[in-house]
Design an enzyme around this catalytic site. Structure first.
Site, PDB file in Angstrom:
ATOM      1  N   TYR A 129      -2.867   6.961  -5.843  1.00 21.48           N
ATOM      2  CA  TYR A 129      -1.724   5.768  -6.088  1.00 21.48           C
ATOM      3  C   TYR A 129      -2.677   4.352  -5.843  1.00 21.48           C
ATOM      4  CZ  TYR A 129       2.447   2.841  -5.463  1.00 21.48           C
ATOM      5  OH  TYR A 129       3.183   1.962  -5.905  1.00 21.48           O
ATOM      6  N   ASP A 150     -10.419   0.436  -3.967  1.00 22.28           N
ATOM      7  CA  ASP A 150      -9.108   0.180  -3.477  1.00 22.28           C
ATOM      8  C   ASP A 150      -8.988   0.293  -2.049  1.00 22.28           C
ATOM      9  OD1 ASP A 150      -6.534  -0.088  -2.602  1.00 22.28           O
ATOM     10  OD2 ASP A 150      -5.599   1.226  -4.625  1.00 22.28           O
ATOM     11  N   LYS A 152      -1.743  -4.820   2.342  1.00 23.16           N
ATOM     12  CA  LYS A 152      -1.023  -4.238   3.425  1.00 23.16           C
ATOM     13  C   LYS A 152      -1.260  -5.073   4.895  1.00 23.16           C
ATOM     14  CE  LYS A 152       0.049  -0.011   1.136  1.00 23.16           C
ATOM     15  NZ  LYS A 152       1.415   0.674   1.200  1.00 23.16           N
TER      16      LYS A 152
HETATM   17  C1  LIG Z   1      -4.046   2.433  -2.084  1.00 22.44           C
HETATM   18  C2  LIG Z   1      -2.962   1.525  -2.525  1.00 22.44           C
HETATM   19  N1  LIG Z   1      -3.280   0.544  -3.546  1.00 22.44           N
HETATM   20  C3  LIG Z   1      -2.321  -0.188  -3.942  1.00 22.44           C
HETATM   21  C4  LIG Z   1      -1.077  -0.399  -3.557  1.00 22.44           C
HETATM   22  C5  LIG Z   1      -0.052  -1.228  -3.926  1.00 22.44           C
HETATM   23  O1  LIG Z   1       0.325  -1.941  -2.814  1.00 22.44           O
HETATM   24  P1  LIG Z   1       1.677  -2.845  -2.686  1.00 22.44           P
HETATM   25  O2  LIG Z   1       3.052  -1.840  -2.510  1.00 22.44           O
HETATM   26  O3  LIG Z   1       1.453  -3.758  -1.822  1.00 22.44           O
HETATM   27  O4  LIG Z   1       1.982  -3.502  -4.313  1.00 22.44           O
HETATM   28  C6  LIG Z   1      -0.627   0.887  -2.451  1.00 22.44           C
HETATM   29  C7  LIG Z   1       0.623   0.871  -1.763  1.00 22.44           C
HETATM   30  O5  LIG Z   1       1.085   1.764  -1.283  1.00 22.44           O
HETATM   31  C8  LIG Z   1      -1.880   1.520  -2.109  1.00 22.44           C
HETATM   32  O6  LIG Z   1      -1.397   2.748  -1.054  1.00 22.44           O
END
Ligand SMILES: Cc1ncc(COP(=O)(O)O)c(C=O)c1O
Length: 445
Positions: free
Chosen positions: A147, A249, A276
């Site tokens: 994700y 990421d 986050k």
């Molecule tokens: C690993 C990862 N990347 C990207 C995101 C996306 O972040 P946002 O919800 O702030 O758009 C998340 C959200 O849970 C995530 O866990």
């Protein structure tokens, strides 16, 4: 049921009735959806949240791992309140965005230049677009099931299922949303997690077209297992040899170490996406990395390759909250929280042994995930739950919730700095009792 319970129940139910009129399914994000209705928050302090029914819970969800100091930390509240009085958004630059970028660069020397955005989705999107602009290539590669937010390209294969995922030698590019353009699917190369041999074979077939490999070092939706060192090193070598960028990421994993989880691998990515916790409780994202790559956004360049902007990017309220949050989250705070999580993992393993349940726990740093599986799933396909497994996990998560212990619906828990041993004890005890419930349900299958 007492009169107070009945009144509170009707409060939630009537709020939800109103919500259904204006929000699809009555919610603004599916994460908070619950049957028969979502639980509405009233207030929160430290590691506890109180809902409008007056029920107090220990918060191991931390708004999906985005709160490192729990709720309403006094230092963040003070700093943000001062900023609020000075205004919340200007079409001018601010000093605080510079101070915050300097602070983050102090944590990780690989963050040579940074840009702040508003979400993890946006951070990943900017990373992919920057990689494309830098390399002049269109394709990206990502791990099956991982994700990375909601950008079309980054979300491909995130919900792949046995009837759609194809063979492991060539995992299919599976759309998440109906109507996803076929061209998007064609430009996303899917590789299996922690499988360097298969991953390399797939990447080799696309070596001339790949702008980047996008990787989460401990992907939650792939089981919350840290990537093997060999997998990460192989991807780093392959990308360097093939003029492809490595984009990490670290939207979730940045909390794991002072410089992010990448510090454990001795690998420097070309770009890192953050989000986050770096917002100190406010919406945030950031993309950081190599100066020459980040300079695709540089308006001083002879040719601007990626014109990047955003109305609320580097918003001063977020910058202020994030800066204070990260200053407070120093090496000592990280070590304490990670040690607390180790205790939790140890306690959970003991509870698994004591109850005899088929379960295991994964995770690293201040996050962990309980699986109703004998051993940690190695990849997305092993993680994929049968309907029965999903139902039993739901029994466990709901039981914890009833006991005042809030986790993700995947039974993932994340810690925050206001937590101590007593919160860990509560969680471990709750899980032990929950395991007994699950065993009783399993026997009834
Ligand atoms: C690993 C990862 N990347 C990207 C995101 C996306 O972040 P946002 O919800 O702030 O758009 C998340 C959200 O849970 C995530 O866990």
């Amino acid at each position: 049921m007492t009169d107070i319970d009945r009144k509170a129940l009707s409060q939630s139910a009537s709020l939800y009735k109103r919500a259904l009129e204006v929000l699809p399914g009555g919610v603004s994000r599916n994460t908070v959806f619950r049957q028969p209705h979502p639980i509405y928050a009233d207030f929160a302090q430290g590691c506890r949240v109180t809902d409008i029914e007056g029920v107090n819970r220990i918060d191991f969800a931390n708004n999906m791992a985005s709160l490192i100091h729990g709720h309403a930390h006094p230092a963040i509240v003070d700093a943000v309140s001062e900023q609020l009085r000075k205004g919340t958004a200007y079409a001018l630059a601010t000093e605080v965005e510079i101070r915050y970028a300097e602070e983050l660069r102090k944590r990780n020397a690989g963050f040579e230049k940074l840009r702040f955005v508003n979400s993890g989705t946006e951070a990943v999107m900017c990373g992919l677009k920057a990689a494309r602009a830098f390399t002049g290539r269109a394709k990206i590669a990502k791990v099956e099931g991982s994700y990375h937010g909601q950008y079309d390209y980054a979300e491909v294969s995130q919900t792949a299922a046995p009837d759609s995922w194809g063979n492991l030698e060539h995992p299919a590019s599976v759309p998440v949303v109906r109507g996803t353009p076929p061209s998007v699917l064609a430009d996303v190369v899917v590789i299996p997690f922690n499988d360097p041999k298969r991953a390399m074979a797939i990447l080799d077939e696309n070596s001339r077209d790949l702008a980047c490999v996008l990787l989460d070092l401990m992907p939650h939706r792939v089981g919350l297992n840290p990537a093997d060192r060999e997998f990460v090193e192989t991807l780093r070598e392959w990308t360097a040899e093939n003029d492809t960028l490595l984009v990490l990421d670290e939207v979730i994993t940045f909390r794991s170490e002072f410089a992010g989880l990448q510090a454990n691998y001795g690998v420097t990515p070309d770009l890192t996406a953050l989000g986050k916790i770096v917002g100190g409780g406010f919406p945030v994202g950031a993309i950081a990395g190599r100066k020459d790559v980040m300079d695709v956004m540089n308006p001083l360049a002879d040719e601007l390759l990626f014109s990047h902007s955003g109305t609320f990017s580097a918003n001063p309220v977020t910058m202020t909250a994030g800066l204070v949050a990260m200053q407070l989250y120093d090496e000592a705070a990280i070590a304490r929280l990670n040690a607390l999580a180790n205790k939790a993992r140890e306690g959970i393993n003991n509870a698994i042994r004591a109850t005899g349940i088929t379960a295991c726990v994964t995770g690293y740093g201040s996050m962990f995930r309980v699986h109703l599986k004998e051993s940690p799933p190695k990849n997305y396909r092993e993680l994929f739950m049968s309907a029965v497994e999903a139902r039993l996990l739901n029994v466990l998560v709901n039981y914890l919730f009833e006991q005042g212990l809030m986790t993700f619906d995947t039974c993932t828990a994340v810690l925050s700095t206001p937590m101590g041993e007593s919160e860990i004890e509560r969680l471990v005890n709750g899980l032990e009792k929950g395991f007994t419930k699950v065993i009783a349900q399993t026997d009834r299958q």
